[in-house]
Design an enzyme around this catalytic site. Sequence first.
Site, mmCIF file in Angstrom:
data_model
loop_
_atom_site.group_PDB
_atom_site.id
_atom_site.type_symbol
_atom_site.label_atom_id
_atom_site.label_comp_id
_atom_site.label_asym_id
_atom_site.label_seq_id
_atom_site.Cartn_x
_atom_site.Cartn_y
_atom_site.Cartn_z
ATOM 1 N N HIS A 58 0.799 -1.225 0.000
ATOM 2 C CA HIS A 58 0.000 0.000 0.000
ATOM 3 C C HIS A 58 0.838 1.286 0.000
ATOM 4 C CE1 HIS A 58 1.111 -0.601 4.148
ATOM 5 N NE2 HIS A 58 0.909 0.690 4.314
ATOM 6 N N HIS A 72 1.741 6.951 -0.891
ATOM 7 C CA HIS A 72 0.840 6.130 -0.079
ATOM 8 C C HIS A 72 -0.433 5.901 -0.884
ATOM 9 C CE1 HIS A 72 -1.141 4.554 3.489
ATOM 10 N NE2 HIS A 72 0.038 4.579 4.073
#
Length: 150
Positions: A58, A72
Site C-alpha cells: 500500500h 501512499h
Amino acid sequence: MSLRVSSPVSGEVAGLSAVPDPVFSQAMVGPGLAVRPAMTAGDVLAPVDGVVAALHPHAFVVAHDDQAVLVHLGIDTVKLKGEGFTLHVVKGESVRAGQPVVGWDPRAVEAAGYSSICPVVALDAQNSALVDFAPDGPVTAGDRLFVWNT
C-alpha cells in the site's frame, strides 16, 4: 539540488489538507500533494529516479541521494493486508521515474470502504523547499507534481 517529483497516478491534484488522515493533512511526515486517482486499475509509477528504500503493498519510498519521496496508496489500506496490490519491484531495487512499482485498483480500495486518495510526500522536507506545485485539477501519471529544492 532540485528534484522533479512526478505524479505516480492519473487523477485530480489536491492539497494534503484533503487527505482524511492527520499524519498527511497536517504534513507531519513532510509537505507534498495528493492525487485523487482515476478509478481505473493500473500501475503506480515511481515519482523520481532512485532506490526503493521502503516497500509495502500500500505504500513505498523512493530515495534519491539524500531526498526521499513517499507514495501512499489510499488511507488505512494497510488493513487490506496486501490484497488487491501487486508489487513490481523489490526493496533495494533501482528505479527510474515513471517505472511501474505497484499495481492496484482504486475502485477495489473504495469498495472495501477506504479512501483511495494518494499522498505524495517529500519526507522530512520543509514547506519552503517545495516549489512549482501542479495546480489543483487533472494530472496524468508521470506529469510534474512539484519540485523539491535542497
